[in-house]
Design a protein around this motif. Structure first.
Motif, PDB file in Angstrom:
ATOM      1  N   PRO A  43       0.833  -1.080   0.219  1.00  0.00           N
ATOM      2  CA  PRO A  43      -0.107   0.069   0.034  1.00  0.00           C
ATOM      3  C   PRO A  43       0.836   1.302  -0.118  1.00  0.00           C
ATOM      4  N   GLN A  44       0.443   2.243  -0.640  1.00  0.00           N
ATOM      5  CA  GLN A  44       0.921   3.548  -1.011  1.00  0.00           C
ATOM      6  C   GLN A  44       1.264   4.144   0.788  1.00  0.00           C
ATOM      7  N   LYS A  45       0.305   3.835   1.570  1.00  0.00           N
ATOM      8  CA  LYS A  45       0.312   4.464   2.906  1.00  0.00           C
ATOM      9  C   LYS A  45       1.600   3.858   3.558  1.00  0.00           C
ATOM     10  N   ASP A 101     -10.296  -2.164  -1.813  1.00  0.00           N
ATOM     11  CA  ASP A 101      -9.461  -1.050  -1.244  1.00  0.00           C
ATOM     12  C   ASP A 101     -10.107  -0.446   0.133  1.00  0.00           C
ATOM     13  N   LEU A 156      -6.556  -1.998   4.893  1.00  0.00           N
ATOM     14  CA  LEU A 156      -5.661  -1.516   6.145  1.00  0.00           C
ATOM     15  C   LEU A 156      -6.577  -1.120   7.149  1.00  0.00           C
ATOM     16  N   ALA A 185       0.202  -5.274   4.662  1.00  0.00           N
ATOM     17  CA  ALA A 185      -0.780  -4.761   5.278  1.00  0.00           C
ATOM     18  C   ALA A 185      -1.317  -5.593   6.398  1.00  0.00           C
TER      19      ALA A 185
END
Length: 531
Positions: free
Chosen positions: A74-76, A147, A151, A512
């Motif tokens: 994930p970009q986060k 999506d 998370l 994740a």
């Protein structure tokens, strides 16, 4: 085991069993929150299956030993841990993939551009070309719903299914979650090559055939990545996949995480229905307020904990996890790159800089699966080929190449003989079949590293050799991962969390599960649950 317990020392807030990428991600988040963290890793260095190392007998040839491309991180996580400034460099690929036809004399190129991909598909079928944007939009809709849940703690299936509320979502739920990957491939496409190419991602790492229910979800899972910022795009990492975990290691050490390589856990300590630490195979004791296990659920609960500490039903559910691998991974040091006859006029490099998928029809893929279900290695296997040295010259000496074949279907237990007896024979047959599609490989100078399912288990500590720590199918997803009722990363033992791929959302180099388990653990620590 005959271990000797030494004088206790080593006290931490959090102990992490296994330094794979999820364990490292969890360690980073816990340390960022101000907790003392220690990682116990049995191998010589952290990384788990995301590891770069030299192929034995081939100096200077570096391979991604296990995992080989990145998409699902994930970009986060990438931004929170500043991985792009700590050694992670993505190499994007265009075309994304090449898929040879059964005779090897032609093939389908899948490009980053929708327009270019549609034009390419039209070479085989105008109907398929018109259907592809609709098919792609269906996948995107399913990804958008996924999506919302990646998370966070595991959703129930009912909670997930309740999101399918738009017109047409009934088809999305059927094709991308409940059904077989072949169902949607045949619904939208008429050509063998498109049906095969559309089915391939639904089989990765999964001991099911294209006509088995649940493989549509496997396809969705592999299509939802956004690591590069573009949906479904897979990238190489410069220096191979170990650069991802080495970046995590650098961040973790900068946060003060104590990393202990070469330290294998013998058992997780449980006192008063609570995890209190671990003892290594050398007898060293580690004490902690909580334990996070990056090991798979079976290894964690049945070996490192033991059934005597588990409720009977929970122990049965863990034992019932589907975790048998169909995967063989072969890493090659070679004097050349594969050349596919279907690209003779268009340029061989088009089949070298991206991935290559060999599964030219649903029938071909189904036959390979059925071989393995009978205990036989697939005679004509499904192949996923990656020649990273074509775009990353750090991986091979001048004039030489490094590439890998991820191939299915190969049973963990053979109906005839053992892997120790047949490993070389089976790998050579796979290479022979591959050379049907890339004839220049028939006389290539090759050094091979062969990882059959039992080898994957031994090398990475993955029960059954399963790369995802358990099948990534709907009945082993959501709050049924790892077992029914898993709304938390903490199971029946207080202070013991699963943080690996065997927990929601699942496998691939993602992070994740580590992110989610760490955040739940932090919340519980702050609430004073483990004072």
């Amino acid at each position: 085991m005959g271990y000797q317990v030494t004088v206790p020392s080593n006290s931490y807030d959090a102990l992490i069993v296994g330094g794979g990428h999820n364990g490292l991600v969890a360690a980073c988040y816990l340390a960022r929150a101000g907790y003392d963290v220690c990682i116990l890793e049995r191998y010589k260095d952290v990384g788990g299956a995301a590891f770069s190392e030299e192929i034995e007998g081939a100096p200077g040839h570096i391979a991604s030993t296990g995992s080989y491309v990145l998409s699902l991180a994930p970009q986060k996580v990438l931004k929170d841990l500043d991985l792009l400034n700590n050694g992670v460099e993505m190499i994007k690929r265009n075309p994304r993939a090449y898929a040879p036809t059964l005779d090897g004399q032609d093939g389908l190129l899948l490009w980053e551009s929708m327009e270019d991909t549609v034009k390419e598909i039209a070479r085989f079928s105008e109907k398929d070309a018109k259907a592809y944007p609709i098919y792609d939009a269906m996948i995107e809709r399913a990804c958008e719903i996924m999506d919302k849940f990646i998370l966070r703690n595991p959703p129930s299936f009912a909670e997930f299914a309740a999101e399918f509320t738009q017109p047409g979502d009934d088809h999305v739920l059927k094709f991308m979650v409940l059904g077989a990957v072949a169902d949607s491939a045949e619904y939208y496409f008429e050509s063998d090559i498109m049906q095969g190419a559309a089915s391939a991602l639904g089989l990765i790492g999964t001991f099911r055939g294209p006509r088995d229910a649940g493989t549509g979800y496997v396809k969705l899972y592999h299509a939802m990545g956004m690591a590069t910022g573009k949906r479904g795009q897979w990238a190489y990492l410069r220096g191979a996949m170990g650069s991802f975990t080495q970046a995590l290691k650098k961040v973790a050490q900068g946060l003060g995480v104590d990393i202990r390589p070469g330290t294998e856990v013998h058992h997780i300590c449980v006192e008063g229905e609570r995890a209190t630490g671990a003892v290594t195979t050398d007898g060293e004791e580690f004490h902690s307020r909580i334990v996070l296990s990056n090991a798979d659920p079976k290894r964690t609960y049945l070996k490192l904990v033991g059934t005597r500490y588990l409720p009977d039903e929970y122990a049965r559910d863990i034992a019932n996890i589907q975790i048998t691998s169909p995967v063989m991974k072969i890493n090659f040091a070679c004097d050349r790159l594969p050349e596919y006859p279907g690209l003779r006029e268009r340029g061989y490099e088009l089949g070298q800089t991206g991935g290559v998928t060999i599964g030219p029809s649903i029938e071909y893929l189904q036959r390979a699966y059925e071989d393995a279900r009978q205990g036989r290695p697939a005679d004509w296997p499904f192949f996923s080929i990656h020649a990273q040295s074509a775009v990353d010259r750090t991986l091979a000496p001048e004039g030489k190449q490094t590439f890998s074949i991820f191939t299915q279907f190969f049973p963990y237990e053979l109906a005839e003989g053992t892997w120790d007896e047949r490993r070389d024979e089976i790998a050579k047959n796979a290479l022979k079949r591959f050379a049907w599609f890339a004839p220049n490989m028939a006389d290539a100078e090759i050094t091979m590293q062969v990882l059959a399912p039992p080898d994957i288990e031994a090398r990475f500590g993955l029960t059954g050799g399963h790369i995802f720590q358990g099948e990534l199918v709907p009945e082993q997803a959501f709050d049924m991962r790892p077992v029914p009722g898993s709304r938390s990363y903490q199971g029946p033992i207080a202070g013991l969390f699963l943080c690996g791929s065997g927990a929601w959302p699942g496998g691939c180099v993602m992070g994740a599960p580590g992110h989610n388990a760490a955040h739940e653990a932090i919340d519980r620590l702050r609430a004073g649950e483990y004072a």
